[in-house]
Scaffold this motif. Structure first.
Motif, PDB file in Angstrom:
ATOM      1  N   SER A 184       1.467  -0.281   1.903  1.00  0.00           N
ATOM      2  CA  SER A 184       0.761  -1.164   1.005  1.00  0.00           C
ATOM      3  C   SER A 184       1.128  -0.649  -0.378  1.00  0.00           C
ATOM      4  O   SER A 184       1.036  -1.395  -1.111  1.00  0.00           O
ATOM      5  CB  SER A 184      -0.609  -1.308   1.487  1.00  0.00           C
ATOM      6  OG  SER A 184      -1.487  -0.261   0.793  1.00  0.00           O
ATOM      7  N   LEU A 185       1.285   0.537  -0.400  1.00  0.00           N
ATOM      8  CA  LEU A 185       1.522   1.143  -1.777  1.00  0.00           C
ATOM      9  C   LEU A 185       3.127   1.230  -2.190  1.00  0.00           C
ATOM     10  O   LEU A 185       3.419   0.771  -3.380  1.00  0.00           O
ATOM     11  CB  LEU A 185       0.948   2.756  -1.796  1.00  0.00           C
ATOM     12  CG  LEU A 185      -0.333   2.841  -1.656  1.00  0.00           C
ATOM     13  CD1 LEU A 185      -0.917   4.494  -1.624  1.00  0.00           C
ATOM     14  CD2 LEU A 185      -1.112   2.301  -3.007  1.00  0.00           C
ATOM     15  N   VAL A 186       4.072   1.146  -1.184  1.00  0.00           N
ATOM     16  CA  VAL A 186       5.305   1.676  -1.471  1.00  0.00           C
ATOM     17  C   VAL A 186       5.940   0.088  -1.462  1.00  0.00           C
ATOM     18  O   VAL A 186       7.249  -0.092  -1.965  1.00  0.00           O
ATOM     19  CB  VAL A 186       5.957   2.521  -0.928  1.00  0.00           C
ATOM     20  CG1 VAL A 186       5.457   3.845  -1.221  1.00  0.00           C
ATOM     21  CG2 VAL A 186       6.107   2.368   0.601  1.00  0.00           C
ATOM     22  N   SER A 187       5.403  -0.712  -0.670  1.00  0.00           N
ATOM     23  CA  SER A 187       6.394  -2.078  -0.450  1.00  0.00           C
ATOM     24  C   SER A 187       6.695  -2.861  -1.360  1.00  0.00           C
ATOM     25  O   SER A 187       7.854  -3.361  -1.394  1.00  0.00           O
ATOM     26  CB  SER A 187       5.627  -2.836   0.726  1.00  0.00           C
ATOM     27  OG  SER A 187       4.124  -3.330   0.061  1.00  0.00           O
ATOM     28  N   PRO A 188       5.926  -2.942  -2.608  1.00  0.00           N
ATOM     29  CA  PRO A 188       6.460  -3.638  -3.750  1.00  0.00           C
ATOM     30  C   PRO A 188       7.978  -3.046  -4.300  1.00  0.00           C
ATOM     31  O   PRO A 188       8.689  -3.761  -4.504  1.00  0.00           O
ATOM     32  CB  PRO A 188       5.345  -3.439  -4.828  1.00  0.00           C
ATOM     33  CG  PRO A 188       4.048  -3.376  -3.780  1.00  0.00           C
ATOM     34  CD  PRO A 188       4.524  -2.776  -2.818  1.00  0.00           C
ATOM     35  N   GLY A 189       7.739  -1.781  -4.289  1.00  0.00           N
ATOM     36  CA  GLY A 189       8.999  -1.174  -4.783  1.00  0.00           C
ATOM     37  C   GLY A 189      10.114  -1.257  -3.768  1.00  0.00           C
ATOM     38  O   GLY A 189      11.472  -1.727  -4.143  1.00  0.00           O
ATOM     39  N   VAL A 190       9.902  -1.201  -2.702  1.00  0.00           N
ATOM     40  CA  VAL A 190      10.944  -1.333  -1.436  1.00  0.00           C
ATOM     41  C   VAL A 190      11.463  -2.867  -1.491  1.00  0.00           C
ATOM     42  O   VAL A 190      12.684  -3.133  -1.527  1.00  0.00           O
ATOM     43  CB  VAL A 190      10.230  -1.106  -0.040  1.00  0.00           C
ATOM     44  CG1 VAL A 190      11.242  -1.687   1.014  1.00  0.00           C
ATOM     45  CG2 VAL A 190       9.954   0.141   0.054  1.00  0.00           C
ATOM     46  N   GLU A 191      10.555  -3.853  -2.095  1.00  0.00           N
ATOM     47  CA  GLU A 191      10.973  -5.259  -2.007  1.00  0.00           C
ATOM     48  C   GLU A 191      11.961  -5.397  -3.176  1.00  0.00           C
ATOM     49  O   GLU A 191      12.735  -6.060  -2.993  1.00  0.00           O
ATOM     50  CB  GLU A 191       9.840  -6.148  -2.094  1.00  0.00           C
ATOM     51  CG  GLU A 191      10.344  -7.460  -2.269  1.00  0.00           C
ATOM     52  CD  GLU A 191      10.940  -8.255  -0.951  1.00  0.00           C
ATOM     53  OE1 GLU A 191      11.607  -9.224  -1.038  1.00  0.00           O
ATOM     54  OE2 GLU A 191      10.565  -7.588   0.084  1.00  0.00           O
ATOM     55  N   LEU A 192      11.595  -4.638  -4.522  1.00  0.00           N
ATOM     56  CA  LEU A 192      12.300  -4.881  -5.503  1.00  0.00           C
ATOM     57  C   LEU A 192      13.980  -4.076  -5.104  1.00  0.00           C
ATOM     58  O   LEU A 192      14.970  -4.794  -5.505  1.00  0.00           O
ATOM     59  CB  LEU A 192      11.685  -4.120  -6.653  1.00  0.00           C
ATOM     60  CG  LEU A 192      10.693  -4.984  -7.205  1.00  0.00           C
ATOM     61  CD1 LEU A 192       9.911  -3.926  -8.593  1.00  0.00           C
ATOM     62  CD2 LEU A 192      11.044  -6.115  -7.958  1.00  0.00           C
ATOM     63  N   ILE A 193      14.044  -2.938  -4.480  1.00  0.00           N
ATOM     64  CA  ILE A 193      14.996  -2.445  -4.169  1.00  0.00           C
ATOM     65  C   ILE A 193      16.054  -3.071  -3.260  1.00  0.00           C
ATOM     66  O   ILE A 193      17.063  -3.577  -3.386  1.00  0.00           O
ATOM     67  CB  ILE A 193      15.101  -0.905  -3.636  1.00  0.00           C
ATOM     68  CG1 ILE A 193      14.400  -0.224  -4.702  1.00  0.00           C
ATOM     69  CG2 ILE A 193      16.287  -0.298  -3.153  1.00  0.00           C
ATOM     70  CD1 ILE A 193      13.574   1.256  -4.290  1.00  0.00           C
ATOM     71  N   ARG A 194      15.213  -3.685  -2.229  1.00  0.00           N
ATOM     72  CA  ARG A 194      16.027  -4.885  -1.386  1.00  0.00           C
ATOM     73  C   ARG A 194      16.751  -6.052  -1.867  1.00  0.00           C
ATOM     74  O   ARG A 194      17.765  -6.578  -1.811  1.00  0.00           O
ATOM     75  CB  ARG A 194      15.020  -5.064  -0.345  1.00  0.00           C
ATOM     76  CG  ARG A 194      15.587  -5.849   0.862  1.00  0.00           C
ATOM     77  CD  ARG A 194      14.679  -6.063   1.919  1.00  0.00           C
ATOM     78  NE  ARG A 194      14.629  -4.713   2.495  1.00  0.00           N
ATOM     79  CZ  ARG A 194      13.965  -4.787   3.879  1.00  0.00           C
ATOM     80  NH1 ARG A 194      13.557  -5.700   4.455  1.00  0.00           N
ATOM     81  NH2 ARG A 194      13.814  -3.573   4.216  1.00  0.00           N
ATOM     82  N   ARG A 195      15.666  -6.616  -2.771  1.00  0.00           N
ATOM     83  CA  ARG A 195      16.224  -7.935  -3.711  1.00  0.00           C
ATOM     84  C   ARG A 195      17.513  -7.194  -4.577  1.00  0.00           C
ATOM     85  O   ARG A 195      18.501  -8.141  -4.517  1.00  0.00           O
ATOM     86  CB  ARG A 195      15.100  -8.314  -4.264  1.00  0.00           C
ATOM     87  CG  ARG A 195      14.183  -9.411  -3.590  1.00  0.00           C
ATOM     88  CD  ARG A 195      13.280  -9.920  -4.479  1.00  0.00           C
ATOM     89  NE  ARG A 195      12.232 -10.534  -3.546  1.00  0.00           N
ATOM     90  CZ  ARG A 195      12.340 -11.685  -3.018  1.00  0.00           C
ATOM     91  NH1 ARG A 195      13.388 -12.509  -3.259  1.00  0.00           N
ATOM     92  NH2 ARG A 195      11.279 -12.125  -2.432  1.00  0.00           N
ATOM     93  N   GLU A 196      17.324  -6.411  -5.243  1.00  0.00           N
ATOM     94  CA  GLU A 196      18.553  -5.947  -5.975  1.00  0.00           C
ATOM     95  C   GLU A 196      19.686  -5.737  -5.155  1.00  0.00           C
ATOM     96  O   GLU A 196      20.883  -6.044  -5.539  1.00  0.00           O
ATOM     97  CB  GLU A 196      17.949  -4.496  -7.065  1.00  0.00           C
ATOM     98  CG  GLU A 196      19.067  -4.198  -7.442  1.00  0.00           C
ATOM     99  CD  GLU A 196      19.643  -4.939  -8.731  1.00  0.00           C
ATOM    100  OE1 GLU A 196      20.735  -4.768  -9.379  1.00  0.00           O
ATOM    101  OE2 GLU A 196      18.813  -6.025  -8.967  1.00  0.00           O
TER     102      GLU A 196
END
Length: 75
Positions: A45-57
């Motif tokens: 729940s803490l890291v998933s927003p950053g993971v999602e940004l990296i994945r989209r990029e």
């Protein structure tokens, strides 16, 4: 053995017609016990927003490169 989360991340390119493809990523997680599941869910729940940004990029860059190669191969 309790206390672990096992993560698998896949990348796949699948044909979509004769001149296109779909590029996908998938992440799967298996925890080894209920306590590990609770801890992993808190962590995720803490890291998933950053993971999602990296994945989209990453997907954006893959798309850009694929389109560049098509333009170069078929001017």
């Amino acid at each position: 053995q309790p206390g672990y989360a096992k993560i698998a991340w896949t990348i796949a390119a699948e044909p979509n017609g004769s001149s296109a493809s779909v590029f996908r990523t998938e992440t799967r997680v298996a925890t080894t016990d209920p306590d590990s599941r609770r801890r992993f869910r808190r962590y995720w729940s803490l890291v998933s927003p950053g993971v999602e940004l990296i994945r989209r990029e990453m997907l954006r860059l893959v798309r850009r490169e694929a389109e560049r190669r098509v333009r170069t191969a078929y001017p």
